[in-house]
Design an enzyme around this catalytic site. Sequence first.
Site, PDB file in Angstrom:
ATOM      1  N   VAL B 100       0.808  -1.211   0.000  1.00  0.00           N
ATOM      2  CA  VAL B 100       0.000   0.000   0.000  1.00  0.00           C
ATOM      3  C   VAL B 100       0.851   1.275   0.000  1.00  0.00           C
ATOM      4  O   VAL B 100       0.334   2.365   0.092  1.00  0.00           O
ATOM      5  CB  VAL B 100      -0.975   0.034   1.197  1.00  0.00           C
ATOM      6  CG1 VAL B 100      -2.059  -1.005   1.031  1.00  0.00           C
ATOM      7  CG2 VAL B 100      -0.233  -0.176   2.503  1.00  0.00           C
ATOM      8  N   SER B 101       2.163   1.119  -0.130  1.00  0.00           N
ATOM      9  CA  SER B 101       3.045   2.278  -0.072  1.00  0.00           C
ATOM     10  C   SER B 101       2.907   3.167  -1.310  1.00  0.00           C
ATOM     11  O   SER B 101       2.661   2.677  -2.406  1.00  0.00           O
ATOM     12  CB  SER B 101       4.486   1.800   0.048  1.00  0.00           C
ATOM     13  OG  SER B 101       5.366   2.801  -0.354  1.00  0.00           O
ATOM     14  N   CYS B 102       3.071   4.484  -1.134  1.00  0.00           N
ATOM     15  CA  CYS B 102       3.077   5.416  -2.267  1.00  0.00           C
ATOM     16  C   CYS B 102       4.502   5.691  -2.731  1.00  0.00           C
ATOM     17  O   CYS B 102       4.719   6.411  -3.689  1.00  0.00           O
ATOM     18  CB  CYS B 102       2.408   6.732  -1.889  1.00  0.00           C
ATOM     19  SG  CYS B 102       0.621   6.606  -1.820  1.00  0.00           S
ATOM     20  N   VAL B 103       5.472   5.197  -2.001  1.00  0.00           N
ATOM     21  CA  VAL B 103       6.860   5.449  -2.384  1.00  0.00           C
ATOM     22  C   VAL B 103       7.536   4.116  -2.685  1.00  0.00           C
ATOM     23  O   VAL B 103       8.314   3.966  -3.556  1.00  0.00           O
ATOM     24  CB  VAL B 103       7.633   6.155  -1.250  1.00  0.00           C
ATOM     25  CG1 VAL B 103       8.985   6.645  -1.770  1.00  0.00           C
ATOM     26  CG2 VAL B 103       6.843   7.323  -0.714  1.00  0.00           C
TER      27      VAL B 103
END
Lengths: 175, 103
Positions: B100-103
């Site tokens: 679920v990370s954006c990075v």
Amino acid sequence: MEALETKTLENNTSVKDKKRVKKMMVICARGTLEDVYAALIMANGALAEGMEANMFFTFFGLDAITKKKADHLHTATVGNPAFMRGMPTMIGGLPGFEALASSMMKKEMDKLDIPPVSEFLEMIEAGGGGIYACKLAADMFHITKDDLVPEVKDIITVGQMYELAEGEGTHMVFI
Amino acid sequence: MDTLTINNAEIKVNEEGYFTDPSQWSEDIAIEMAKKENIDLTDKHFEVLNFLRSKHAEEVPLSIRKVGKSGVVNIKEFYALFPGGPLKISSKIAGIPKPVSCV
């Protein structure tokens, strides 16, 4: 009511037939911390999703890819009504306040595993993303390729930027 | 909830094809999962998969950056091993939930 239902149905159909985004061209014309990060996160996120991504830095956005400035970007504490709502503008203008606010913001980002700008650029390059500088802005600020971080592929014109964005399924974002 | 049948095993997956029960994973199943993504798994791939699985077991949120700092692969190698969205695809093959990370 009937019309509304038909409309919903049409929307569902359009979702089913959606065309995937294949390529992103993220243009960053701003040099404030939050704007640069928005651009970096979108470009890097596109690569992580399996899209192509290019970045084009122009005007104050060039700070983000300038060796001496990339990791020293600031957030605006004056002229930014969303920053610490209720705080008098004069406080935001006190010497050192902007630097303090920016370093606090960087600390918070570090906790979220968000890398410093220079490392973010390395990540984007490693992921196959292209990083470019705007020729007109570079000329205006007397910046040459030597001033820029090594991840910058080239200093290009707006026409070359559009060539990079060519093809079906390209989206452009301007920050 | 859907099920995938791989090597006669019924694998529980979500609507995007990610395992809902990581304990159902095995190396043989990973090989079959990878084939669907047109990837032939090598030892290096398994090193990455095992790293992801161990971090998931420790409940460490995963990101491409973390994999790049793992000492197993750098970011460039990670993209080359799992083309077309490295963290998503490797997580699917590793039998862990979608990151679920954006990075």
